[in-house]
Scaffold this active site. Sequence first.
Site, PDB file in Angstrom:
ATOM      1  N   ALA A  97       0.861  -1.188   0.000  1.00 37.52           N
ATOM      2  CA  ALA A  97       0.000   0.000   0.000  1.00 37.52           C
ATOM      3  C   ALA A  97       0.896   1.236   0.000  1.00 37.52           C
ATOM      4  O   ALA A  97       2.043   1.183   0.437  1.00 37.52           O
ATOM      5  CB  ALA A  97      -0.894  -0.025   1.230  1.00 37.52           C
ATOM      6  N   GLY A 140       0.804  -5.059   0.852  1.00 39.38           N
ATOM      7  CA  GLY A 140      -0.347  -5.158  -0.041  1.00 39.38           C
ATOM      8  C   GLY A 140      -0.005  -5.830  -1.363  1.00 39.38           C
ATOM      9  O   GLY A 140      -0.894  -6.394  -2.019  1.00 39.38           O
ATOM     10  N   GLU A 143      -0.337  -9.345  -0.637  1.00 38.84           N
ATOM     11  CA  GLU A 143      -1.774  -9.589  -0.436  1.00 38.84           C
ATOM     12  C   GLU A 143      -2.519  -9.619  -1.776  1.00 38.84           C
ATOM     13  O   GLU A 143      -3.414 -10.435  -1.976  1.00 38.84           O
ATOM     14  CB  GLU A 143      -2.358  -8.516   0.491  1.00 38.84           C
ATOM     15  CG  GLU A 143      -1.851  -8.673   1.923  1.00 38.84           C
ATOM     16  CD  GLU A 143      -2.229  -7.502   2.809  1.00 38.84           C
ATOM     17  OE1 GLU A 143      -1.845  -6.363   2.482  1.00 38.84           O
ATOM     18  OE2 GLU A 143      -2.898  -7.712   3.821  1.00 38.84           O
ATOM     19  N   GLU A 163       4.500  -5.102   7.362  1.00 36.46           N
ATOM     20  CA  GLU A 163       3.727  -4.028   8.009  1.00 36.46           C
ATOM     21  C   GLU A 163       4.125  -3.809   9.456  1.00 36.46           C
ATOM     22  O   GLU A 163       4.066  -2.690   9.966  1.00 36.46           O
ATOM     23  CB  GLU A 163       2.220  -4.337   7.926  1.00 36.46           C
ATOM     24  CG  GLU A 163       1.618  -4.218   6.538  1.00 36.46           C
ATOM     25  CD  GLU A 163       1.684  -5.490   5.708  1.00 36.46           C
ATOM     26  OE1 GLU A 163       2.455  -6.408   6.063  1.00 36.46           O
ATOM     27  OE2 GLU A 163       0.966  -5.564   4.701  1.00 36.46           O
TER      28      GLU A 163
HETATM   29  N1  CAA Z   1       4.550   3.302  -0.501  1.00 34.95           N
HETATM   30  C1  CAA Z   1       4.934   4.473  -1.037  1.00 34.95           C
HETATM   31  N2  CAA Z   1       6.141   4.648  -1.622  1.00 34.95           N
HETATM   32  C2  CAA Z   1       6.979   3.597  -1.653  1.00 34.95           C
HETATM   33  C3  CAA Z   1       6.638   2.351  -1.124  1.00 34.95           C
HETATM   34  C4  CAA Z   1       5.359   2.222  -0.528  1.00 34.95           C
HETATM   35  N3  CAA Z   1       4.893   1.048  -0.026  1.00 34.95           N
HETATM   36  N4  CAA Z   1       7.679   1.506  -1.294  1.00 34.95           N
HETATM   37  C5  CAA Z   1       8.622   2.203  -1.936  1.00 34.95           C
HETATM   38  N5  CAA Z   1       8.208   3.461  -2.143  1.00 34.95           N
HETATM   39  C6  CAA Z   1       8.930   4.566  -2.788  1.00 34.95           C
HETATM   40  C7  CAA Z   1       9.993   5.126  -1.859  1.00 34.95           C
HETATM   41  O1  CAA Z   1       9.429   6.040  -0.939  1.00 34.95           O
HETATM   42  C8  CAA Z   1      10.924   5.778  -2.861  1.00 34.95           C
HETATM   43  O2  CAA Z   1      10.356   6.995  -3.286  1.00 34.95           O
HETATM   44  P1  CAA Z   1      11.264   8.347  -3.286  1.00 34.95           P
HETATM   45  O3  CAA Z   1      12.293   8.084  -4.363  1.00 34.95           O
HETATM   46  O4  CAA Z   1      10.274   9.400  -3.666  1.00 34.95           O
HETATM   47  O5  CAA Z   1      11.858   8.484  -1.932  1.00 34.95           O
HETATM   48  C9  CAA Z   1      10.863   4.826  -4.057  1.00 34.95           C
HETATM   49  O6  CAA Z   1       9.660   4.082  -3.895  1.00 34.95           O
HETATM   50  C10 CAA Z   1      12.016   3.864  -4.067  1.00 34.95           C
HETATM   51  O7  CAA Z   1      12.051   3.200  -2.811  1.00 34.95           O
HETATM   52  P2  CAA Z   1      13.417   2.971  -1.999  1.00 34.95           P
HETATM   53  O8  CAA Z   1      14.357   4.110  -2.209  1.00 34.95           O
HETATM   54  O9  CAA Z   1      13.033   2.632  -0.596  1.00 34.95           O
HETATM   55  O10 CAA Z   1      13.963   1.676  -2.794  1.00 34.95           O
HETATM   56  P3  CAA Z   1      14.878   0.521  -2.216  1.00 34.95           P
HETATM   57  O11 CAA Z   1      15.237  -0.318  -3.399  1.00 34.95           O
HETATM   58  O12 CAA Z   1      15.973   1.051  -1.373  1.00 34.95           O
HETATM   59  O13 CAA Z   1      13.922  -0.341  -1.229  1.00 34.95           O
HETATM   60  C11 CAA Z   1      11.910  -1.512  -0.648  1.00 34.95           C
HETATM   61  C12 CAA Z   1      12.855  -1.059  -1.770  1.00 34.95           C
HETATM   62  C13 CAA Z   1      12.589  -2.570   0.203  1.00 34.95           C
HETATM   63  C14 CAA Z   1      10.682  -2.113  -1.304  1.00 34.95           C
HETATM   64  C15 CAA Z   1      11.529  -0.321   0.250  1.00 34.95           C
HETATM   65  O14 CAA Z   1      11.092   0.741  -0.573  1.00 34.95           O
HETATM   66  C16 CAA Z   1      10.444  -0.611   1.228  1.00 34.95           C
HETATM   67  O15 CAA Z   1      10.696  -1.201   2.261  1.00 34.95           O
HETATM   68  N6  CAA Z   1       9.188  -0.218   0.905  1.00 34.95           N
HETATM   69  C17 CAA Z   1       8.071  -0.361   1.807  1.00 34.95           C
HETATM   70  C18 CAA Z   1       7.572  -1.808   1.820  1.00 34.95           C
HETATM   71  C19 CAA Z   1       6.458  -1.934   2.820  1.00 34.95           C
HETATM   72  O16 CAA Z   1       6.618  -1.693   3.992  1.00 34.95           O
HETATM   73  N7  CAA Z   1       5.269  -2.346   2.350  1.00 34.95           N
HETATM   74  C20 CAA Z   1       4.088  -2.471   3.165  1.00 34.95           C
HETATM   75  C21 CAA Z   1       3.253  -1.239   3.041  1.00 34.95           C
HETATM   76  S1  CAA Z   1       1.903  -1.209   4.178  1.00 34.95           S
HETATM   77  C22 CAA Z   1       0.718  -2.205   3.497  1.00 34.95           C
HETATM   78  O17 CAA Z   1       0.888  -2.737   2.413  1.00 34.95           O
HETATM   79  C23 CAA Z   1      -0.542  -2.348   4.291  1.00 34.95           C
HETATM   80  C24 CAA Z   1      -1.494  -3.346   3.770  1.00 34.95           C
HETATM   81  O18 CAA Z   1      -1.561  -4.422   4.253  1.00 34.95           O
HETATM   82  C25 CAA Z   1      -2.425  -3.031   2.701  1.00 34.95           C
END
Ligand code: CAA
Length: 289
Positions: A97, A140, A143, A163
């Site tokens: 998400a 997500g 999911e 999460e």
């Molecule tokens: N939401 C919004 N933006 C996201 C994102 C997310 N879930 N995941 C990555 N991005 C964005 C980052 O903010 C970044 O944007 P900026 O360049 O504007 O800063 C861009 O994508 C690139 O991300 P990273 O620089 O972090 O890339 P990376 O290769 O170093 O890391 C990653 C990749 C491991 C996927 C890391 O981005 C990460 O941990 N993302 C979050 C993953 C996460 O926690 N997902 C769960 C979300 S909550 C959810 O999904 C709830 C549910 O159950 C519905």
Amino acid sequence: MVLFCRSAAFAVRQAASFIFTGTRRYSTNAPFKFILASKKGDKENVGLIQLNRPKALNALCDLLMREVNEALDHFEEDSQVGAVVITGSEKVFAAGADIKEMHNWTFPACYTGNFLAHWNRVCSAKKPVIAAVNGLALGGGCEMAMMCDIIYAGEKAQFGQPEILLGTIPGAGGTQRLTRAVGKSLAMEMVLTGKRLTAQEAKQAGLVSGVFPVQQLVPEAIRCGERIASNSKIITAMAKEAINAAFELPLAEGNRLEKKLFYATFATEDRKEGMTAFLEKRKASFKDK
Ligand code: CAA
């Protein structure tokens, strides 16, 4: 191959008007912003939805999910299409998400606004949906893959529910579907620590049914979709309904439903055709009736 991001929508509509009938937003010529949608396979009978928001690693913002739903509506209405494949890029299926979009949300807004309620469209699809996961399927993203009927993974895929690291829990079925797919211990470990599974681990755990080299993943998923689409669509929908009921019903009730659906196949022309074709030693020609 018919490709229809919205920039190409008008031309495609002229060439293949059935693609767009009955789908409200297709009456505009505006292209999709965060997905690409096309029809694949020799008979163009497999819908392909590609998540295409590379700068945010396919984070599932509200608009992206609405576009996925819209494309699914459209493929459901398209009588040529017998299965749908959802994929991302080679690097990422979806990073979950959209954290930027939701970080200021409050409990009342989530509760009264039914936050994420519209994510369930994939689950209500009558046509089989195959997730082709290359790269990361997190939160997500994992999911969404689990809402699909079949998951194929590329060799470098990783699945996770991180999460907990954000101070929240999965909110689109992760605790329920992951547990049913991989069992309690592994689901607990993944959800409580954020541990990811590799493609091979996911296969071993029963989360995915096939692992393929990165480049071959989407073609393999499309081939699977073509095999599904070559069968009777109405009988396929019944088989899908029966299997999905196994996740909801006690065994006796599930068996009762299966029996009713099995009997119902005898009310179709396709059941008659399938068995007649077998006896006549020819390939069945299903009419989806
Ligand atoms: N939401 C919004 N933006 C996201 C994102 C997310 N879930 N995941 C990555 N991005 C964005 C980052 O903010 C970044 O944007 P900026 O360049 O504007 O800063 C861009 O994508 C690139 O991300 P990273 O620089 O972090 O890339 P990376 O290769 O170093 O890391 C990653 C990749 C491991 C996927 C890391 O981005 C990460 O941990 N993302 C979050 C993953 C996460 O926690 N997902 C769960 C979300 S909550 C959810 O999904 C709830 C549910 O159950 C519905």
